[in-house]
Design a protein around this motif. Structure first.
Motif, PDB file in Angstrom:
ATOM      1  N   ILE A  17      37.142   4.994  56.286  1.00 61.57           N
ATOM      2  CA  ILE A  17      36.924   5.914  55.162  1.00 61.57           C
ATOM      3  C   ILE A  17      35.436   6.047  54.865  1.00 61.57           C
ATOM      4  N   ALA A  18      34.676   4.945  54.979  1.00 58.73           N
ATOM      5  CA  ALA A  18      33.223   5.035  54.799  1.00 58.73           C
ATOM      6  C   ALA A  18      32.602   5.951  55.856  1.00 58.73           C
ATOM      7  N   LEU A  19      33.046   5.818  57.106  1.00 57.07           N
ATOM      8  CA  LEU A  19      32.549   6.692  58.170  1.00 57.07           C
ATOM      9  C   LEU A  19      32.938   8.144  57.919  1.00 57.07           C
ATOM     10  N   LEU A  20      34.125   8.356  57.339  1.00 57.92           N
ATOM     11  CA  LEU A  20      34.563   9.707  57.015  1.00 57.92           C
ATOM     12  C   LEU A  20      33.609  10.364  56.017  1.00 57.92           C
ATOM     13  N   LEU A  21      33.164   9.596  55.032  1.00 64.76           N
ATOM     14  CA  LEU A  21      32.215  10.131  54.061  1.00 64.76           C
ATOM     15  C   LEU A  21      30.909  10.546  54.746  1.00 64.76           C
ATOM     16  N   ALA A 286      39.077   1.967  48.344  1.00 61.97           N
ATOM     17  CA  ALA A 286      38.989   2.949  49.427  1.00 61.97           C
ATOM     18  C   ALA A 286      39.815   4.199  49.156  1.00 61.97           C
ATOM     19  N   TYR A 287      41.027   4.030  48.673  1.00 57.53           N
ATOM     20  CA  TYR A 287      41.928   5.159  48.445  1.00 57.53           C
ATOM     21  C   TYR A 287      41.405   6.091  47.344  1.00 57.53           C
ATOM     22  N   PHE A 323      27.963   7.558  47.676  1.00 58.72           N
ATOM     23  CA  PHE A 323      28.523   6.212  47.591  1.00 58.72           C
ATOM     24  C   PHE A 323      28.313   5.626  46.196  1.00 58.72           C
ATOM     25  N   ALA A 324      27.138   5.864  45.613  1.00 58.66           N
ATOM     26  CA  ALA A 324      26.845   5.289  44.290  1.00 58.66           C
ATOM     27  C   ALA A 324      27.728   5.898  43.206  1.00 58.66           C
ATOM     28  N   VAL A 325      27.853   7.221  43.192  1.00 62.34           N
ATOM     29  CA  VAL A 325      28.647   7.871  42.144  1.00 62.34           C
ATOM     30  C   VAL A 325      30.135   7.563  42.325  1.00 62.34           C
ATOM     31  N   CYS A 326      30.594   7.525  43.578  1.00 61.43           N
ATOM     32  CA  CYS A 326      31.993   7.144  43.812  1.00 61.43           C
ATOM     33  C   CYS A 326      32.259   5.735  43.296  1.00 61.43           C
ATOM     34  N   TYR A 327      31.311   4.826  43.531  1.00 58.75           N
ATOM     35  CA  TYR A 327      31.461   3.465  43.019  1.00 58.75           C
ATOM     36  C   TYR A 327      31.526   3.454  41.497  1.00 58.75           C
ATOM     37  N   LEU A 328      30.610   4.173  40.860  1.00 59.19           N
ATOM     38  CA  LEU A 328      30.570   4.180  39.398  1.00 59.19           C
ATOM     39  C   LEU A 328      31.846   4.770  38.799  1.00 59.19           C
ATOM     40  N   LEU A 329      32.328   5.872  39.386  1.00 57.49           N
ATOM     41  CA  LEU A 329      33.562   6.481  38.887  1.00 57.49           C
ATOM     42  C   LEU A 329      34.755   5.551  39.083  1.00 57.49           C
ATOM     43  N   TYR A 330      34.790   4.883  40.240  1.00 59.39           N
ATOM     44  CA  TYR A 330      35.903   3.956  40.492  1.00 59.39           C
ATOM     45  C   TYR A 330      35.828   2.751  39.564  1.00 59.39           C
ATOM     46  N   GLU A 331      34.662   2.121  39.503  1.00 58.31           N
ATOM     47  CA  GLU A 331      34.528   0.859  38.774  1.00 58.31           C
ATOM     48  C   GLU A 331      34.680   1.023  37.268  1.00 58.31           C
ATOM     49  N   PHE A 332      34.119   2.089  36.701  1.00 59.43           N
ATOM     50  CA  PHE A 332      34.067   2.198  35.245  1.00 59.43           C
ATOM     51  C   PHE A 332      35.046   3.207  34.660  1.00 59.43           C
ATOM     52  N   LEU A 333      35.761   3.939  35.509  1.00 57.43           N
ATOM     53  CA  LEU A 333      36.743   4.894  34.987  1.00 57.43           C
ATOM     54  C   LEU A 333      38.105   4.681  35.647  1.00 57.43           C
ATOM     55  N   ILE A 334      38.196   4.955  36.931  1.00 58.05           N
ATOM     56  CA  ILE A 334      39.498   4.922  37.610  1.00 58.05           C
ATOM     57  C   ILE A 334      40.130   3.543  37.549  1.00 58.05           C
ATOM     58  N   ARG A 335      39.357   2.525  37.817  1.00 54.79           N
ATOM     59  CA  ARG A 335      39.879   1.156  37.900  1.00 54.79           C
ATOM     60  C   ARG A 335      40.243   0.576  36.536  1.00 54.79           C
ATOM     61  N   ARG A 336      39.565   1.032  35.480  1.00 57.43           N
ATOM     62  CA  ARG A 336      39.693   0.370  34.184  1.00 57.43           C
ATOM     63  C   ARG A 336      40.631   1.060  33.200  1.00 57.43           C
TER      64      ARG A 336
END
Length: 362
Positions: A17-21, A286-287, A323-336
């Motif tokens: 998935i990282a390679l896909l990005l 990843a998903y 990668f940075a914005v995807c991480y931030l959206l996942y960590e502080f919104l989607i995941r929580r």
């Protein structure tokens, strides 16, 4: 039957998935990007396409293989009703949400980038992959449960013997080569919403399940012969590059694709089949990242491409931004947020420990 978690399969899913990005970001810097619905840099980096064309023939098929493998593990603890319900929650719900709320976002950015009239319409976009996976689950589930209840039968014994030989995995490629001959895709790597992509994905999903079902024989074979498969893949790529301007006959590209995949499976089984806390986090992330990455990437293009800097720096900048914005959206919104989690294929309630979930199909 004892379930052994396969950390290498988890890792390969995350890495792919990282390679896909990165692959999608490279398209932004190709002259034809607009014609496939991407934002486009006015400063192309056409040299990027040589390594990307090597990746292109196996980046999507390997995800279908891994999804079939994931279904094998999911079936260990569920009956067919439970499994369909679980797959509907983890695949169908994010797909439907993505059609109405996620995929249109990158279309809005595309329209703004090219100064087109803004308009909304629900569509799958890059989430076509999820639709295919859900259809494959429904199609193949009767066969897979039949195999599950006959694990000591003749078929598994024959499969185990075939996969013990280095030629065994290559024989599987005959089905993929036949698909390419019969369907005749104009561009082999055009998988999205095509019959070629549907049939190819179905084959990969089906055999992905069978590879895990066959036991250790397949994995020991690809581990032992990994460099042989990769050498053959590299030779076929060289032939494609020199003789066919990167678009060889479909049957050759099908064989090349599977050789890359078998080599990658061998490397993963040899070096990546070990647990880690990082993997526990990335496997969950990843998903959702796959679901949101397109509109984040387009936003990065909208902000970075107008900058008067070298296109190589733009390329790196969009990678870092995505990668940075995807991480931030996942960590502080989607995941929580508990009610958002299911919309991205996560369980509704977040666990404090690293989730020991089974592999989820993309």
């Amino acid at each position: 039957m004892k379930i052994t978690r396969r950390h290498d399969i988890d890792w390969l899913r995350v890495i792919t998935i990282a390679l896909l990005l990165i692959y999608h970001i490279a398209i932004i810097f190709q002259p034809w990007a607009m014609f496939v619905g991407f934002v486009r840099s006015e400063q192309p980096l056409e040299g990027l396409w040589t390594p990307m064309s090597m990746l292109n023939v196996w980046r999507i098929p390997i995800l279908f293989f891994v999804s079939g493998m994931g279904l094998f593990f999911a079936m260990r603890k569920r009956n067919w009703k439970q499994l369909i319900g679980e797959r509907a929650r983890r695949i169908l719900l994010p797909l439907l949400f993505g059609i109405v709320a996620i995929a249109p976002l990158h279309m809005f950015i595309f329209q703004k980038f090219y100064k087109l009239p803004l308009g909304y319409y629900p569509h799958m976009g890059h989430l076509w992959f999820l639709g295919n996976i859900f259809v494959y689950v429904l199609l193949f589930l009767p066969i897979f449960y039949l195999l599950k209840h006959r694990e000591g039968g003749r078929f598994k014994q024959i499969l185990n013997k075939v996969m013990s030989n280095p030629v065994g995995p290559l024989l599987i490629s005959l089905f993929f080569m036949l698909e390419a001959i019969l369907v005749k895709p104009q561009i082999y790597s055009l998988y999205a919403e095509t019959w070629h992509g549907f049939f190819l994905g179905g084959l990969a999903f089906f055999f992905g399940y069978l590879f895990v079902y066959s036991g250790e024989s397949f994995w020991n074979t690809v581990k032992k012969w990994r460099w042989g498969y990769l050498t053959l893949a590299l030779g076929l790529y060289a032939l494609r590059y020199i003789e066919f301007a990167l678009e060889a006959p479909g049957y050759l590209m099908a064989l090349e694709s599977n050789c890359w995949i078998f080599g990658v499976f061998g490397l993963g089984y040899r070096y990546l089949n070990k647990p880690s806390r990082l993997l526990g986090y990335l496997s969950q992330a990843a998903y959702p990242v796959y679901i949101i990455h397109m509109f984040v990437m387009y936003l990065g293009g909208l902000l970075i491409l107008p900058l008067k800097i070298h296109p190589s720096l733009q390329f790196v900048g969009i990678i870092v931004f995505t990668f940075a914005v995807c991480y931030l959206l996942y960590e502080f919104l989607i995941r929580r947020v508990w009610f958002i989690r299911p919309l991205f294929g996560l369980k509704g309630k977040q666990k404090k420990s690293i989730e020991k979930a089974l592999l989820v199909s993309e």
